[in-house]
Structures are given as C-alpha cells and as structure tokens.
Design an enzyme around this catalytic site. Structure first.
Site, PDB file in Angstrom:
ATOM      1  CG  ASP A 141      -2.038   1.019   1.108  1.00 32.53           C
ATOM      2  OD1 ASP A 141      -2.604   1.408   2.158  1.00 32.53           O
ATOM      3  OD2 ASP A 141      -2.328   1.454  -0.025  1.00 32.53           O
ATOM      4  CE  LYS A 144      -0.724   3.466  -4.037  1.00 39.46           C
ATOM      5  NZ  LYS A 144      -0.769   2.645  -2.784  1.00 39.46           N
ATOM      6  CG  ASP A 169      -5.358  -0.209  -1.262  1.00 37.78           C
ATOM      7  OD1 ASP A 169      -5.222   0.882  -0.681  1.00 37.78           O
ATOM      8  OD2 ASP A 169      -6.439  -0.566  -1.777  1.00 37.78           O
ATOM      9  CD  GLU A 199      -8.457   4.685  -0.245  1.00 41.18           C
ATOM     10  OE1 GLU A 199      -8.710   3.625  -0.835  1.00 41.18           O
ATOM     11  OE2 GLU A 199      -7.331   5.185  -0.233  1.00 41.18           O
TER      12      GLU A 199
HETATM   13  N1  LIG Z   1       8.420   2.110   3.096  1.00 38.48           N
HETATM   14  C1  LIG Z   1       8.138   2.874   2.013  1.00 38.48           C
HETATM   15  N2  LIG Z   1       8.916   2.806   0.927  1.00 38.48           N
HETATM   16  C2  LIG Z   1       8.615   3.594  -0.131  1.00 38.48           C
HETATM   17  N3  LIG Z   1       7.583   4.472  -0.162  1.00 38.48           N
HETATM   18  C3  LIG Z   1       6.833   4.546   0.928  1.00 38.48           C
HETATM   19  C4  LIG Z   1       7.042   3.752   2.027  1.00 38.48           C
HETATM   20  N4  LIG Z   1       6.121   4.066   2.957  1.00 38.48           N
HETATM   21  C5  LIG Z   1       5.322   4.991   2.418  1.00 38.48           C
HETATM   22  N5  LIG Z   1       5.763   5.324   1.237  1.00 38.48           N
HETATM   23  C6  LIG Z   1       5.222   6.374   0.449  1.00 38.48           C
HETATM   24  C7  LIG Z   1       3.801   5.997   0.142  1.00 38.48           C
HETATM   25  C8  LIG Z   1       2.901   7.209   0.058  1.00 38.48           C
HETATM   26  C9  LIG Z   1       1.439   6.798   0.109  1.00 38.48           C
HETATM   27  C10 LIG Z   1       1.119   5.662  -0.884  1.00 38.48           C
HETATM   28  N6  LIG Z   1      -0.324   5.518  -1.099  1.00 38.48           N
HETATM   29  C11 LIG Z   1      -0.919   6.234  -2.045  1.00 38.48           C
HETATM   30  O1  LIG Z   1      -0.291   7.011  -2.736  1.00 38.48           O
HETATM   31  C12 LIG Z   1      -2.406   6.118  -2.200  1.00 38.48           C
HETATM   32  C13 LIG Z   1      -3.063   7.082  -2.964  1.00 38.48           C
HETATM   33  C14 LIG Z   1      -4.454   7.026  -3.121  1.00 38.48           C
HETATM   34  C15 LIG Z   1      -5.150   8.061  -3.922  1.00 38.48           C
HETATM   35  C16 LIG Z   1      -6.193   7.693  -4.766  1.00 38.48           C
HETATM   36  C17 LIG Z   1      -6.863   8.661  -5.518  1.00 38.48           C
HETATM   37  C18 LIG Z   1      -6.466   9.992  -5.430  1.00 38.48           C
HETATM   38  F1  LIG Z   1      -7.104  10.941  -6.157  1.00 38.48           F
HETATM   39  C19 LIG Z   1      -5.403  10.362  -4.598  1.00 38.48           C
HETATM   40  C20 LIG Z   1      -4.751   9.393  -3.849  1.00 38.48           C
HETATM   41  C21 LIG Z   1      -5.205   6.009  -2.501  1.00 38.48           C
HETATM   42  C22 LIG Z   1      -4.545   5.051  -1.751  1.00 38.48           C
HETATM   43  O2  LIG Z   1      -5.226   4.043  -1.147  1.00 38.48           O
HETATM   44  C23 LIG Z   1      -3.150   5.083  -1.606  1.00 38.48           C
HETATM   45  O3  LIG Z   1      -2.565   4.100  -0.874  1.00 38.48           O
HETATM   46 MG   LIG Z   2      -3.944   2.484  -0.570  1.00 35.81          MG
END
Ligand SMILES: Nc1ncnc2c1ncn2CCCCCNC(=O)c1cc(-c2ccc(F)cc2)cc(O)c1O
Ligand SMILES: [Mg+2]
Length: 214
Positions: A141, A144, A169, A199
């Site tokens: 999650d 992406k 997800d 969600e």
């Molecule tokens: N350990 C690691 N290593 C690398 N990256 C890492 C990390 N730990 C965190 N991150 C950085 C992740 C940042 C959040 C990722 N999730 C998402 O970007 C996300 C975006 C949407 C979304 C959908 C429609 C929209 F209009 C806008 C946003 C929905 C979701 O359910 C999402 O999970």
């Molecule tokens: Mg998500």
C-alpha cells in the site's frame, strides 16, 4: 501553525474511540474520512476484504509496505493470533509519528513493529535485522511504482515461500499496471482480483490477491 490531516485524524481517534479497542479506532477513522476529510486509508469496504484474507490465512509473519496513519496496520494486527508479528514500513517520518500513536491507542504495539525508511532499503535487511525467514502475508500500500520492484526484491531476498499471500491495494486507482501484468502472467503466482471502490468514494478500485507458488 496549521495542523496536518494526519494530526487531525489522530485527534479524531483520541476523541471518538476507546483506548485499547481496535474496532472503535477503525470506526472513528472511517467516520472522520467519510464525514470530515478524505484520507488514503484502505477504508471500510476494501478493509473488509483485507479482514477476510487475513482471517483465512492466520499469518504469523506479516509485512506491510506503507503505514500512513496505521489504519490498515490496526485492521490487520487486531486479527493476528498471539505471538504473531507485523512489521510495517513507512517512508514519511510525519506519517510514522502519527501511526505510532494510533497503533498504541488501539493497544496493538506489542504485535507491531513500525520501521521508518524506504522499502527498497529495508527489504534486503529483513532477515539479519529482524530474524525473519519468510513472510506469510504482505500488504502492499506504498508508492505505486514500488509494488513491482519490491515484489521482485522480496523474491530475490528469499522472503517469499510457497503459499505466501501478497495483497495489493489500489490496483485500479491510482493503479499499478506493471505490477498487475507481472503477477497475472507470471507462472510463479496465482492471482485474483477483488473488485471494490476507492476508499470513501464511488470510484472503482480493488485489491489483487496473489499467492506465490515458489
Ligand atoms: N516504506 C516505504 N517505501 C517507499 N515508499 C513509501 C514507504 N512508505 C510509504 N511510502 C510512500 C507511500 C505514500 C502513500 C502511498 N499511497 C498512495 O499514494 C495512495 C493514494 C491514493 C489516492 C487515490 C486517488 C487519489 F485521487 C489520490 C490518492 C489512494 C490510496 O489508497 C493510496 O494508498
Ligand atoms: Mg492504498
């Protein structure tokens, strides 16, 4: 200075849920995100699918990539048997600080280890640093464009075993086309799609469940 959305989400948890009651924490976050401010938690609809996959699997060793505010961490950890462990990786220090407090409020800190850092840096260190042989369940999650490289990295590091379940997800929204193509066409995975919604919205999204065949 202005508070952040994760800070406001934490306040809503502390105001509208009972310490030590994970279900009330989940309900408080869902209410906040549906009626106050949208936030990128897996949410209640996809969360129920997550619950059913975890309950069926009864995993001992769980990895979560992307903690955010700890909503899915709480959903998963509340279902784990005694002695089971969940390692969750969060890149963003501000998110991690909030997630620690949400997880503690839910009373699940003994089952959860939150690690700050990039998945690409930590996956190769899982064995020596956490004494992990293989994972039973992985929830993807995070960024992406990291789903596919990190899956290949987990394979290469020998962190997946015959029967390990990956649950991803956002395979439709925002979407992970390269990851989907890989798990659906690779002979090393048995993959299936659970259609749902982004969600707290009516937009389509879904979860992809992929069993590693070894
Ligand atoms: N350990 C690691 N290593 C690398 N990256 C890492 C990390 N730990 C965190 N991150 C950085 C992740 C940042 C959040 C990722 N999730 C998402 O970007 C996300 C975006 C949407 C979304 C959908 C429609 C929209 F209009 C806008 C946003 C929905 C979701 O359910 C999402 O999970
Ligand atoms: Mg998500």
């Amino acid at each position: 200075t202005k508070s952040t959305r994760p800070q406001r989400l934490l306040k809503a948890v502390q105001k509208h849920s009972t310490r030590g009651d994970p279900q009330s924490v989940i309900s408080a976050i869902d209410h906040f995100c549906r009626h106050r401010e949208w936030a990128m938690n897996v949410g209640d609809e996809k969360g129920s699918i997550l619950d059913s996959v975890v309950s069926e699997l009864n995993p001992e060793k769980v990895l979560e990539l992307g903690t955010y505010c700890g909503y899915s961490t709480v959903r998963i950890a509340r279902l784990l048997p005694p002695g089971a462990r969940l390692i969750t990786l969060e890149f963003n220090a501000d998110y991690a600080a909030i997630a620690r407090q949400v997880i503690a409020w839910a009373g699940l800190e003994d089952k959860v280890q939150l690690v700050e850092g990039a998945s690409g840096d930590w996956i190769p260190r899982m064995k020596e640093h956490f004494g992990i042989e293989t994972f039973d369940f992985v929830f993807l999650d995070h960024w992406k464009d990291r789903y596919l490289p990190d899956t290949k990295l987990m394979e290469d590091c020998g962190l997946l075993r015959k029967g390990t379940v990956l649950l991803a997800d956002n395979v439709i929204c925002p979407g992970v086309p390269d990851y989907l193509e890989y798990v659906r066409n690779s002979l090393s995975y048995k993959s299936c799609y659970f259609k749902s919604h982004l969600e707290y919205t009516k937009a389509e999204d879904g979860l992809e469940k992929s069993v590693f065949l070894g």
